[in-house]
Design an enzyme around this catalytic site. Sequence first.
Site: not given
Length: 457
Positions: A186, A208, A242
């Site tokens: 997140g 992460e 991401c």
Amino acid sequence: MYAEIIHSQRDFFQTGKTKDISFRIQQLKILKQLIIENETAIFNALKADLNKPPVESFTAEITTVVKEIEHAIKHIKTWSKPKNVQTLWQFFPASATIYPQPLGVVLILGAWNYPFQLLISPVVAAIAAGNCAILKPSEIASHTSNMIAEIFEKYFDKSYLAVIKGGVETSQQLLSQKFDHIFFTGGTAVGKIIMEAAAKQLTPVTLELGGKSPCIVDTDIDIKVAARRIVWGKFINAGQTCLAPDYLLVDQKIKIDLLDEIKKCLQEFYGDNPAISPDYARIINQKQFNRLVGYLTNLKDGKIIIGGETNSEERYIAPTLVENISWEDEVMKSEIFGPILPIIEFTEFQEAINIVNSQPKPLALYLFSQNKNLQQQIIRETSFGGGCINHTMLHCTVPSLPFGGVGNSGIGNYHGKAGFDNLSHYKSVLTKPFLLDVKLLYPPYKNKLPLLKRIFG
Ligand code: NAD
């Protein structure tokens, strides 16, 4: 509230069943079967949450996990084998062995952007390493969250792998429990909350996280291919990745040509109007949509050069490029996580390196250049989680490459053996026979120091 389920997982873990390698292989096969048999349900849920095209669901959410599973099945016996290592000769006779051991019960908290893959890949590592796990999918991707809970229940016993649905409150309740490891994917801000909660229980964490991943473009490139790979990496999942290139750092000598190619490429990928392309995703919710539109409406000197169209009802934002951006612009103050790509020019390569190094360490970095010296320079002089040279994002699909951030972009790695290592404890054991018990180590110490210094010196 969740104590009971954690308790049942602890009981199951205590039976020692998960330590059996054939059990782990069998569970990995069941997980693969779960994915294959429910492919359509996975496609549908991702479509409902993000308008994710089936091709993107297949490549980025399904195949990646299936490859991880196959890799784990192939290597698990080697990974889990105890390893003999050298001891000190002074301890002769003795042997030294490292035993990989499961941790116990792991909590896995997932994000919404790749809501299937980001939750299930850590499960592969948890199973391979012999742990039980509680999975908390992101409530924001609600269709995927419901689908995962529904299908997991059919394939796995809750006392081994359980899915708990819910939002922030559920996360908080879970975090108040004792786990043997917490695996979180997140944002950086929530990552800090997770780590703080974990610290109270002295629970180790893998975080992460995200960040602003730069994409540097030198002049020594195949410009068509570079443009195509940048556009793909940035606009897949409407930029909600991401690992997406957050901003471009482009050599000013090539900027105009690169922009031209990017324009052509966007046209080729999504047609004249990306709003009607079946291959272009939507922003997950109104909150994220408003945040992204805010970046565009509050540009200081920045100028939209491609795209910029939005449609609130559909949560659509066209692939957008902006230039003349300053680091004071909101769009440069945090991770964009949407289909907006700022372009910043440089005249000397060193400027690009200085910009990267002036920012928090990113999750990824991409360099487009055939110049071997520049390739080496970027690797030597910058810090980032992982990346690609002359491509974007692909590094995260290779199971033998550990995946994770550094500094603000995360703590710990997974994928392949890195995931196994992360969710294992390496237990070190020295074994000695009773033979030859040299008394030099034991009291009384009188007159022993000079001899010990000679032996160990
Ligand atoms: P998020 O941090 O908002 O939420 C992730 C999870 O944390 C969800 O399960 C949510 O329920 C929970 N959560 C949220 N707020 C919480 C709180 N206050 N207390 C306890 N739990 C809480 O992340 P997101 O919005 O789902 O994802 C976007 C971010 O994740 C981006 O920054 C992106 O870069 C990053 N990300 C990183 C990776 C990676 O692999 N490194 C992958 C995907 C996304």
